[in-house]
Scaffold this active site. Sequence first.
Site, PDB file in Angstrom:
ATOM      1  N   TRP A 103      -1.631  13.520 -30.084  1.00  0.00           N
ATOM      2  CA  TRP A 103      -0.341  13.542 -30.783  1.00  0.00           C
ATOM      3  C   TRP A 103       0.006  12.157 -31.268  1.00  0.00           C
ATOM      4  O   TRP A 103       0.486  11.977 -32.392  1.00  0.00           O
ATOM      5  CB  TRP A 103       0.762  14.118 -29.902  1.00  0.00           C
ATOM      6  CG  TRP A 103       0.509  15.543 -29.533  1.00  0.00           C
ATOM      7  CD1 TRP A 103       0.341  16.054 -28.283  1.00  0.00           C
ATOM      8  CD2 TRP A 103       0.376  16.671 -30.435  1.00  0.00           C
ATOM      9  NE1 TRP A 103       0.114  17.413 -28.346  1.00  0.00           N
ATOM     10  CE2 TRP A 103       0.127  17.809 -29.625  1.00  0.00           C
ATOM     11  CE3 TRP A 103       0.433  16.808 -31.821  1.00  0.00           C
ATOM     12  CZ2 TRP A 103      -0.046  19.093 -30.185  1.00  0.00           C
ATOM     13  CZ3 TRP A 103       0.253  18.076 -32.365  1.00  0.00           C
ATOM     14  CH2 TRP A 103       0.019  19.195 -31.562  1.00  0.00           C
ATOM     15  N   ASP A 175       8.361  10.260 -28.644  1.00  0.00           N
ATOM     16  CA  ASP A 175       8.054  11.689 -28.742  1.00  0.00           C
ATOM     17  C   ASP A 175       8.157  12.258 -27.327  1.00  0.00           C
ATOM     18  O   ASP A 175       7.311  11.985 -26.475  1.00  0.00           O
ATOM     19  CB  ASP A 175       6.634  11.862 -29.301  1.00  0.00           C
ATOM     20  CG  ASP A 175       6.209  13.329 -29.413  1.00  0.00           C
ATOM     21  OD1 ASP A 175       6.941  14.209 -28.921  1.00  0.00           O
ATOM     22  OD2 ASP A 175       5.133  13.580 -29.995  1.00  0.00           O
ATOM     23  N   LYS A 199       8.314  23.488 -25.552  1.00  0.00           N
ATOM     24  CA  LYS A 199       7.740  23.159 -24.251  1.00  0.00           C
ATOM     25  C   LYS A 199       8.797  23.252 -23.155  1.00  0.00           C
ATOM     26  O   LYS A 199       8.584  23.905 -22.162  1.00  0.00           O
ATOM     27  CB  LYS A 199       7.104  21.776 -24.269  1.00  0.00           C
ATOM     28  CG  LYS A 199       5.680  21.766 -24.798  1.00  0.00           C
ATOM     29  CD  LYS A 199       5.540  21.319 -26.198  1.00  0.00           C
ATOM     30  CE  LYS A 199       4.144  21.469 -26.736  1.00  0.00           C
ATOM     31  NZ  LYS A 199       3.865  20.544 -27.818  1.00  0.00           N
TER      32      LYS A 199
HETATM   33  C1  LIG Z   1       3.326  19.983 -28.887  1.00  0.00           C
HETATM   34  C2  LIG Z   1       3.490  18.552 -29.207  1.00  0.00           C
HETATM   35  C3  LIG Z   1       3.611  18.096 -30.530  1.00  0.00           C
HETATM   36  C4  LIG Z   1       3.530  19.024 -31.722  1.00  0.00           C
HETATM   37  O1  LIG Z   1       4.613  19.830 -31.753  1.00  0.00           O
HETATM   38  P1  LIG Z   1       4.842  20.893 -32.952  1.00  0.00           P
HETATM   39  O2  LIG Z   1       6.236  21.322 -32.649  1.00  0.00           O
HETATM   40  O3  LIG Z   1       3.823  21.954 -32.775  1.00  0.00           O
HETATM   41  O4  LIG Z   1       4.714  20.166 -34.223  1.00  0.00           O
HETATM   42  C5  LIG Z   1       3.821  16.753 -30.737  1.00  0.00           C
HETATM   43  N1  LIG Z   1       3.890  15.887 -29.719  1.00  0.00           N
HETATM   44  C6  LIG Z   1       3.749  16.288 -28.433  1.00  0.00           C
HETATM   45  C7  LIG Z   1       3.839  15.286 -27.346  1.00  0.00           C
HETATM   46  C8  LIG Z   1       3.548  17.625 -28.145  1.00  0.00           C
HETATM   47  O5  LIG Z   1       3.420  18.027 -26.872  1.00  0.00           O
END
Ligand SMILES: *Cc1c(COP(=O)(O)O)cnc(C)c1O
Length: 363
Positions: A103, A175, A199
């Site tokens: 990511w 993030d 999540k």
């Molecule tokens: C799942 C995830 C993403 C991507 O998320 P989307 O909503 O599918 O774009 C980005 N960063 C992290 C840390 C993630 O766990």
Amino acid sequence: MNQRVYNFSAGPSALPESVLMEASKDMLNYKGSGMSVMEMSHRSKVFEEIIQEAESLFRDLLGIHDRYKVLFLQGGASTQFSMIPMNLMTKTGKADYVDTGSWASKAIKEAKRYGNVNVLASSKDKTYSYIPELDPASFTKDADYFHITVNNTIYGTRFAPDLLPDTNGVPLVGDMSSNILSEVYDINKFGLIYAGAQKNMGPSGLTMVAIREDLVGQAMDLTPTMLNYKIHVDADSLYNTPPCYSIYIAMLIFRWLKNQGGVEAMEKTNKEKAALLYNYLDESSLFKATVEEKDRSLMNIPFVTGNDELDGAFVKESTAKGLVNLKGHRSVGGMRASIYNAMTMEGVETLVAFMKEFEAKNK
Ligand SMILES: *Cc1c(COP(=O)(O)O)cnc(C)c1O
């Protein structure tokens, strides 16, 4: 399957059962409106109450200061990878990034389209199994921001709350897709945080952003309207139709979290859940954890046996026992247990008991 399973999916992931029950109760007729939340106008009074309560609970749970704007956006965390540079990389055009996984590298790749990206460190050399040491002398002093992936969902590492980099005034961007609301972070140390909801906050389709006011309103001219934070700030996240139903479920989750005692209480339970699994992994002669101790995530716990065939057998047998989605990410292999807020202690206990059984059988 006529019974609910223990779902260790990395995302979309398990939701608290009480929230699903409540949503099903409201499905046909939300609070006497005669319709489902999916069917109502995003400009109606009844939806306005939902989004306002969601925002106020989110602020409250995370301790977000008034000088931050909270946004309900779409496009997933992945859209933030470009939205952030378009909006923030606009004074010196420089930004620092730390490469702690897939990511993070995707965020880096996007940012490079818009300015000068300085990748300070990477843990790619060891399949991202640790958080690299950062040398403050290497930080770009006049960077527009400093980006980290706070929890690395695929590899199971995290910047612990006391190990966030000290960026010396450069806005820290985090993030937090896979660990938001799971343990106490001082959100006010960040200039911006973002997280996809699927999540730890609800269904996919919703991305939460908290952005410090002074960072709003400096977007590049080329920025599409929908990707400009100011547009969404000025419209209170109702510039266009927001993901109404996901916002409603997120609101129910925030209420549930508050009833559990908030993030502090969640952190306590999450640490107990994670310790149960890590302690077993550390003493097991069959399974082992893949991440260095100080960097271990509380949310995503990868582990391996070191034997692909055994790993495969474990995934198959665990699934048959109602312990599902334990297969590791394709880039790491092995197994991964994602134990977000909604995963119960009982779920982790059941997993560990099954692992012990499997170990005894495969000595
Ligand atoms: C799942 C995830 C993403 C991507 O998320 P989307 O909503 O599918 O774009 C980005 N960063 C992290 C840390 C993630 O766990």
